[in-house]
Scaffold this active site. Structure first.
Site, short mmCIF file in Angstrom:
data_model
loop_
_atom_site.label_atom_id
_atom_site.label_comp_id
_atom_site.label_asym_id
_atom_site.label_seq_id
_atom_site.Cartn_x
_atom_site.Cartn_y
_atom_site.Cartn_z
N CYS A 1 1.00 -1.21 0.14
CA CYS A 1 0.05 -0.30 0.09
C CYS A 1 1.03 1.10 0.02
CB CYS A 1 -1.02 0.09 1.23
SG CYS A 1 -2.17 -1.23 1.13
N ILE A 2 1.60 1.53 1.01
CA ILE A 2 2.75 2.67 1.29
C ILE A 2 3.44 2.90 0.20
CG2 ILE A 2 3.89 4.05 2.68
CD1 ILE A 2 0.92 3.66 3.60
#
Ligand SMILES: NC(=O)c1ccc[n+]([C@@H]2O[C@H](COP(=O)([O-])OP(=O)(O)OC[C@H]3O[C@@H](n4cnc5c(N)ncnc54)[C@H](O)[C@@H]3O)[C@@H](O)[C@H]2O)c1
Length: 420
Positions: A261-262
């Site tokens: 995600c990040i």
């Protein structure tokens, strides 16, 4: 074959907890995945996701949950939820192959009145511009014959302070009726459903959340680097700032960002902004640059610690403790342990690794040697990359000659311990 209430497409970190919650709420659920390993495991009552236990999978099966391969003959469903991966392609841009093929799978089965929800994270416009035309190959029209919505998943694997039910669900629809159909689906599953004006706002909300994290992590990472040069204890400063009851949220430095995600979602947004407006999303680029440089910085700190003790990196045995991308989760996607191990090897160091969650971790492209806990003392320097709950940190700090604590979890006063 009898129809199913819900078909969850993609049974990973996002899809399996959703399927579990839907079964718990009494819905008839099928799960569809391209991976035989995943499907066979679930059929045998084995979970591959920390947040869902084997016992839960068994209960799901007992209550009628059916894990299927995409090639299997699947029943038609009233609700289809797409939870497939959205990685980066070779060019660093979005790779929506799995979303497209999940859409094509649904289009072959779509019935009038059905609801399709995309949960996979992607750039604004994906649901309407990419998924909708694929679904309409069924001959049905979105918003008229079937409902289409986007609802970002917001789980945080390994977090025990929230459950599926307690995290508010954001929902945007192609039309108001599509939005209402999605709200009706999620309402029994979660305490709170939040609606957005449309699909793009729901898609953007997810990217805003993850870009916010990415940028704030970059902020403290950069501060950690100059605080070290200025002889300021960044961890102490963060502890003090975090006492402010408003206007500040705690973020901590670390060895680099990992997971799916990040490091990836802000890239989706940056790529989209550039493509659509010709403008650069400068914050994303800068955060990416700073966070991606952290593995180099960790290696430079290891080198300095060795030099201070009269040793050099090119003959050292360096132990990496915790190789997953986050604590307490057996997932090594985009883990900073990879670039750190590669850089250490490039510098001539011998790299040892210890991680109780991935005890055999030794990717073919890396020269690393997994070691057991009772052998961790046989190194020149150790680097704590992830502070898993199961680590007995005082015992570890005692066992190794010196330790770089990249997570700020060991007391400053521990002998031989340096914080990032
Ligand atoms: N894991 C998280 O913490 C998290 C949180 C929020 C959002 N997301 C997003 O959710 C999406 C899914 O992520 P994840 O972590 O669950 O991924 P995952 O890799 O854990 O699971 C995805 C599953 O989809 C299957 N799959 C791939 N292509 C498929 C296809 N065409 N048809 C059916 N199944 C297919 C894979 O075999 C895998 O089992 C991604 O967009 C991710 O960015 C993830």
């Amino acid at each position: 074959m009898a129809g199913a209430g819900v078909a969850v497409i993609g049974l990973g970190y996002v899809g399996l907890p959703l399927a579990a919650r839907a079964v718990e709420c009494g819905l008839t659920v099928i799960g569809v995945d391209v991976s035989r390993v995943v499907v066979d495991g679930l059929r045998a009552g084995r979970s591959h996701v920390e947040d869902v236990s084997d016992a839960q999978v068994q209960r799901m099966l007992d209550q009628g949950f059916r894990p299927l391969l995409t090639d299997d003959d699947a029943p038609t469903a009233e609700v289809h939820v797409i939870c497939v991966p959205t990685p980066l392609g070779a060019d660093g841009g979005p790779d929506l192959t799995a979303v497209r093929s999940a859409g094509a799978w649904i289009a072959r089965k779509l019935k009038p009145g059905a609801l399709v929800i995309l949960e996979s994270t992607s750039y604004p416009g994906t649901t309407e511009d990419v998924l909708l035309p694929i679904l309409q190959e069924s001959g049905l029209q979105g918003g008229r014959d079937f409902h289409l919505a986007f609802s970002p998943e917001r789980i945080d694997p390994g977090r025990s302070t929230h459950s599926y039910r307690t995290v508010p669900k954001v929902v945007g629809g192609l039309t108001p009726a599509c939005r209402d159909a999605a709200v009706a689906f999620y309402s029994p599953l979660v305490d709170t459903v939040i609606t957005t004006r449309g699909l793009r706002e729901a898609e953007m909300a997810k990217l805003l959340e993850n870009t916010y994290r990415h940028i704030n992590i970059a902020l403290v990472n950069e501060m950690a680097r100059f605080c070290d040069l200025l002889d300021i204890d960044i961890w102490d400063a963060i502890d003090a700032a975090a006492t402010k009851p408003f206007g500040f949220q705690r973020f901590e430095p670390g060895p680099g960002v990992g997971g799916h995600c990040i490091p990836i979602d802000p890239q989706y947004l940056g790529h989209y902004v550039q493509e659509r407006t010709g403008e650069q999303f400068r914050f994303v680029h800068l955060a990416q640059e700073i966070n991606a440089a952290m593995p180099d910085y960790v290696v430079s700190r290891v080198e300095r610690m060795l030099q201070e003790r009269g040793r050099s990196l090119n003959t050292a045995r360096v132990l990496l403790l915790g190789v997953t991308y986050k604590a307490d989760v057996a997932d090594d996607r985009e883990t900073p342990a990879r670039p750190i191990a590669a850089l250490l090897t490039e510098c001539g160091a011998q790299v040892l690794v210890h991680d109780p969650l991935l005890p055999e971790w030794s990717p073919p492209d890396l020269e690393v040697t997994p070691v057991a806990i009772d052998a961790i003392g046989d190194c020149d320097v150790a680097v704590l990359l992830q502070a898993h709950r199961t680590f007995d940190l005082p015992v570890i700090a005692e066992a190794v000659p010196v330790l770089l604590d990249t997570r700020g979890v060991l007391p400053r006063t521990s002998a031989g311990v340096e914080r990032l």
